[in-house]
Scaffold this motif. Structure first.
Motif, PDB file in Angstrom:
ATOM      1  N   LEU A 368    -138.118  45.038 -72.830  1.00  0.00           N
ATOM      2  CA  LEU A 368    -138.206  43.649 -72.388  1.00  0.00           C
ATOM      3  C   LEU A 368    -136.820  43.158 -72.016  1.00  0.00           C
ATOM      4  O   LEU A 368    -135.809  43.675 -72.476  1.00  0.00           O
ATOM      5  N   GLU A 369    -136.794  42.132 -71.188  1.00  0.00           N
ATOM      6  CA  GLU A 369    -135.540  41.467 -70.892  1.00  0.00           C
ATOM      7  C   GLU A 369    -135.335  40.351 -71.917  1.00  0.00           C
ATOM      8  O   GLU A 369    -136.274  39.894 -72.561  1.00  0.00           O
ATOM      9  N   GLY A 370    -134.113  39.869 -72.038  1.00  0.00           N
ATOM     10  CA  GLY A 370    -133.890  38.742 -72.915  1.00  0.00           C
ATOM     11  C   GLY A 370    -133.035  39.049 -74.115  1.00  0.00           C
ATOM     12  O   GLY A 370    -133.044  38.278 -75.061  1.00  0.00           O
ATOM     13  N   CYS A 371    -132.311  40.173 -74.159  1.00  0.00           N
ATOM     14  CA  CYS A 371    -131.434  40.481 -75.275  1.00  0.00           C
ATOM     15  C   CYS A 371    -130.110  39.740 -75.152  1.00  0.00           C
ATOM     16  O   CYS A 371    -129.225  39.907 -75.993  1.00  0.00           O
ATOM     17  N   GLY A 372    -129.960  38.968 -74.062  1.00  0.00           N
ATOM     18  CA  GLY A 372    -128.720  38.221 -73.883  1.00  0.00           C
ATOM     19  C   GLY A 372    -127.848  38.853 -72.825  1.00  0.00           C
ATOM     20  O   GLY A 372    -128.152  39.906 -72.246  1.00  0.00           O
ATOM     21  N   ASN A 373    -126.735  38.182 -72.563  1.00  0.00           N
ATOM     22  CA  ASN A 373    -125.823  38.672 -71.522  1.00  0.00           C
ATOM     23  C   ASN A 373    -124.836  39.715 -72.026  1.00  0.00           C
ATOM     24  O   ASN A 373    -124.115  40.312 -71.232  1.00  0.00           O
ATOM     25  N   ASN A 374    -124.784  39.929 -73.335  1.00  0.00           N
ATOM     26  CA  ASN A 374    -123.822  40.886 -73.887  1.00  0.00           C
ATOM     27  C   ASN A 374    -124.414  42.288 -73.919  1.00  0.00           C
ATOM     28  O   ASN A 374    -124.515  42.921 -74.958  1.00  0.00           O
ATOM     29  N   ARG A 375    -124.830  42.772 -72.760  1.00  0.00           N
ATOM     30  CA  ARG A 375    -125.405  44.114 -72.682  1.00  0.00           C
ATOM     31  C   ARG A 375    -124.306  45.151 -72.899  1.00  0.00           C
ATOM     32  O   ARG A 375    -123.263  45.099 -72.254  1.00  0.00           O
ATOM     33  N   PRO A 376    -124.476  46.080 -73.854  1.00  0.00           N
ATOM     34  CA  PRO A 376    -123.467  47.129 -74.058  1.00  0.00           C
ATOM     35  C   PRO A 376    -123.273  47.947 -72.790  1.00  0.00           C
ATOM     36  O   PRO A 376    -124.211  48.163 -72.006  1.00  0.00           O
ATOM     37  N   SER A 377    -122.055  48.391 -72.591  1.00  0.00           N
ATOM     38  CA  SER A 377    -121.745  49.172 -71.390  1.00  0.00           C
ATOM     39  C   SER A 377    -122.434  50.532 -71.440  1.00  0.00           C
ATOM     40  O   SER A 377    -122.569  51.141 -72.508  1.00  0.00           O
ATOM     41  N   GLU A 378    -122.865  50.998 -70.274  1.00  0.00           N
ATOM     42  CA  GLU A 378    -123.527  52.303 -70.179  1.00  0.00           C
ATOM     43  C   GLU A 378    -122.555  53.402 -69.791  1.00  0.00           C
ATOM     44  O   GLU A 378    -122.914  54.578 -69.798  1.00  0.00           O
ATOM     45  N   THR A 379    -121.289  53.016 -69.426  1.00  0.00           N
ATOM     46  CA  THR A 379    -120.287  54.010 -69.054  1.00  0.00           C
ATOM     47  C   THR A 379    -118.978  53.681 -69.740  1.00  0.00           C
ATOM     48  O   THR A 379    -118.711  52.524 -70.098  1.00  0.00           O
ATOM     49  N   THR A 380    -118.157  54.713 -69.910  1.00  0.00           N
ATOM     50  CA  THR A 380    -116.804  54.534 -70.425  1.00  0.00           C
ATOM     51  C   THR A 380    -115.895  55.532 -69.720  1.00  0.00           C
ATOM     52  O   THR A 380    -116.337  56.627 -69.319  1.00  0.00           O
ATOM     53  N   SER A 381    -114.657  55.158 -69.528  1.00  0.00           N
ATOM     54  CA  SER A 381    -113.747  56.014 -68.757  1.00  0.00           C
ATOM     55  C   SER A 381    -113.280  57.199 -69.587  1.00  0.00           C
ATOM     56  O   SER A 381    -113.237  57.141 -70.817  1.00  0.00           O
ATOM     57  N   CYS A 382    -112.915  58.284 -68.882  1.00  0.00           N
ATOM     58  CA  CYS A 382    -112.374  59.485 -69.522  1.00  0.00           C
ATOM     59  C   CYS A 382    -111.470  60.188 -68.537  1.00  0.00           C
ATOM     60  O   CYS A 382    -111.618  60.021 -67.314  1.00  0.00           O
ATOM     61  N   ASN A 383    -110.503  60.957 -69.020  1.00  0.00           N
ATOM     62  CA  ASN A 383    -109.543  61.631 -68.157  1.00  0.00           C
ATOM     63  C   ASN A 383    -109.170  62.956 -68.813  1.00  0.00           C
ATOM     64  O   ASN A 383    -108.738  62.987 -69.962  1.00  0.00           O
ATOM     65  N   ASN A 384    -109.367  64.065 -68.084  1.00  0.00           N
ATOM     66  CA  ASN A 384    -109.046  65.398 -68.588  1.00  0.00           C
ATOM     67  C   ASN A 384    -107.700  65.911 -68.068  1.00  0.00           C
ATOM     68  O   ASN A 384    -107.448  67.115 -68.082  1.00  0.00           O
ATOM     69  N   GLY A 385    -106.825  65.008 -67.579  1.00  0.00           N
ATOM     70  CA  GLY A 385    -105.513  65.441 -67.131  1.00  0.00           C
ATOM     71  C   GLY A 385    -105.416  65.489 -65.608  1.00  0.00           C
ATOM     72  O   GLY A 385    -106.429  65.424 -64.888  1.00  0.00           O
ATOM     73  N   PRO A 386    -104.192  65.574 -65.099  1.00  0.00           N
ATOM     74  CA  PRO A 386    -103.995  65.573 -63.618  1.00  0.00           C
ATOM     75  C   PRO A 386    -104.592  66.812 -62.968  1.00  0.00           C
ATOM     76  O   PRO A 386    -104.693  67.860 -63.574  1.00  0.00           O
TER      77      PRO A 386
END
Length: 555
Positions: A368-386
């Motif tokens: 359902l919709e309606g959990c509020g506007n503070n939806r947890p992010s579905e992505t996060t950044s990552c970096n394995n080096g140059p």
């Protein structure tokens, strides 16, 4: 152990120890007894009324010196008198066919010479047979035997005047004839010196009181109590036995019917069992809404009222000290999976992903919709080096699965490349040989797609210090976000974890100080309960009160 010749185990077979009891085998029923090794010195025993219809083997395993085996058996008969018994019985000895033959019959008696003692006045052929080893010794040829006076010139001779008392009152005893020296004519007893000691007859053992003794109940020792505490049962073996020929034999139980049979079972109680006691009521639920947990204090208490180890009580009857509690549905909650393990890019910037869904507290509800506007992010950044100048394996995309459902395979191309600012240079595979090469083939399974674990955010910790716990709700959802049971239980996220394990730090009161150097003596003497010492040694008394709740009181 008891086993038949065919190899079938009856008692204690295949290196397993059976409990004492009744076991069928060999055409009869065996009673197996194993007394308490601590309180009894008696060994194990098999007992059967019989008859057996096959050969049975008894095996014994021992780690200490062989204690030996005692066995008894009964052979049914028709009271048949053996011809050998007729040939070798003494004159006047009654025949006994009730309990079997005498203990021994000497077949060598047929070859022994009978001797007529002319001094006793008895007829020839009625005297005891001379036993082996009791023949008169032969005199050497060069020795002249003493001349015995003629019979009519002897004035004294040996005469049997009676017999000794029988050694038993029943069950076959023994007695011996008694010989005294007497006057031939008057039969008056005289000193033995008047008779020739070399002609005194040797007393032969005679059987007496051949009738069997009355049967009696032989009572065995009680077994150990079936329970270590509380009311239990114990057993003992009762056998009907009878004495004969200085031996005790087991006989049929009807022979003891004239006696009241003792009890074979009895109740026993080693001690009163400890019991579970609920010491506190349930605590409040750990969450304000949704599903949480509550606890209570459960202790094992002895019959004296002391708290003892849980092992003293029956663990199967232990009341629960923790249970789930449902505080009703929360408004709505975000459910999310764990972050993916791999970054989307093998070098440079990439992202890791997770699934997020808004659900109510009821498992059967749809997203359902309606959990509020503070939806947890579905992505996060990552970096394995140059990536510049980096040599690596480059894997192309997977081909379609070789099958539309079930198990199949997928293929892809894997090459060795060097990544520059905007290009890829293809290298010889040898240049990447030091790196782990990604697989160029993998298995695939299109249907069904499977289910995944979702969970809410952690609840607030139940305590701010000294160890509390927090909970969250975990659900298994299918692709259409409905409840499922197909998730792997081993991958299920934790629903409860400890929190705030640090020690509680009391608030510091600047006015609470020790005014004396020996305030530790005040604490040791437990004087902090008095207002004067509580003020004079405020800091020391406060520290003790924080460590031992209830230490301070009022006088």
């Amino acid at each position: 152990a008891l086993r038949s010749r065919s190899g079938r185990s009856i008692i204690n077979g295949n290196w397993a120890i059976d409990r004492p009891g009744r076991y069928e085998g060999g055409g009869t029923m065996f009673t197996y007894k194993r007394p308490n090794e601590i309180s009894s010195t008696a060994g194990e025993s098999f007992l059967a009324d019989g008859p057996t219809n096959e050969v049975l083997d008894v095996y014994m395993i021992h780690q200490q010196p062989n204690p030996g085996i005692h066995y008894e058996y009964i052979i049914p008969g028709d009271n048949v008198i053996s011809p050998q018994l007729l040939a070798h019985r003494r004159p006047g000895e009654p025949l006994n066919g009730q309990l079997g033959m005498p203990e021994s019959t000497n077949h060598e008696d047929e070859d022994l010479h009978r001797e007529t003692d002319t001094l006793t006045g008895q007829s020839a052929g009625t005297f005891p047979v001379i036993q082996p080893g009791r023949f008169p010794s032969h005199q050497p040829e060069n020795q002249v035997p003493a001349v015995q006076p003629p019979r009519q010139n002897r004035e004294y001779n040996w005469k049997q005047i009676g017999k000794t008392e029988c050694t038993t009152t029943c069950g076959k005893g023994s007695q011996y004839p008694v010989f005294h020296c007497v006057n031939r004519i008057t039969h008056e007893e005289v000193s033995e010196s008047y008779c020739d000691s070399s002609t005194k007859p040797i007393p032969e053992e005679e059987a007496c009181n051949l009738f069997p003794c009355p049967a009696f109940w032989d009572i065995g020792e009680w077994s150990e109590c079936s329970k270590t505490c509380g009311l239990g049962m114990q057993h003992r073996q009762i056998l009907c036995r009878q004495m004969y020929a200085n031996r005790t034999l087991t006989v049929q139980q009807y022979r003891c019917h004239h006696l009241e049979k003792p009890e074979t079972t009895s109740t026993c109680q080693l001690k009163i069992c400890s019991e579970w006691q609920i010491r506190t009521e349930w605590t409040s639920c750990s969450v304000p809404c949704g599903v949480g947990q509550r606890t209570r204090d459960v202790k094992c208490v002895s019959n004296l009222g002391d708290i003892v180890d849980d092992e003293e009580c029956n663990m199967k009857l232990r009341p629960n000290d923790i249970e789930n509690c449902d505080m009703g549905p929360c408004a709505k909650s975000w459910f999310l999976t764990e972050w993916s393990d791999r970054c989307s890019a093998e070098c440079g910037d990439g992202v890791r992903t997770r699934s997020v869904v808004c659900m109510t507290n009821h498992v059967s509800s749809l997203p359902l919709e309606g959990c509020g506007n503070n939806r947890p992010s579905e992505t996060t950044s990552c970096n394995n080096g140059p990536c510049a100048g980096k040599v690596e394996w480059f894997a192309g995309g997977w081909t379609q699965c070789s099958t539309e459902c079930g198990s199949g395979t997928q293929q892809r191309e894997v090459i060795c490349v060097r990544k520059t600012e905007g290009n890829f240079d293809v290298l010889n595979p040898y240049d990447c040989s030091y790196l782990e090469k990604p697989p160029s083939q993998q298995s695939c399974y299109l249907k069904p797609c499977g289910s995944k674990w979702f969970h809410t955010e952690w609840s607030t910790c139940s305590k701010s210090c000294e160890g509390g716990f927090r909970v969250r709700e975990v659900r298994c959802l299918s692709d259409d976000m409905t409840a499922s049971t197909q998730c792997d239980p081993q991958l299920k996220p934790e629903e409860k974890e400890p929190c705030n394990t640090q020690d509680c730090i009391p608030e510091i009161d600047e006015n609470c100080k020790d005014k004396y150097y020996n305030c530790n003596v005040v604490v040791q003497a437990r004087l902090c309960v008095y207002t004067y010492y509580k003020t004079a040694c405020c800091a020391s008394c406060t520290r003790v009160a924080n460590r031992q709740p209830g230490f301070l009181g009022r006088r």
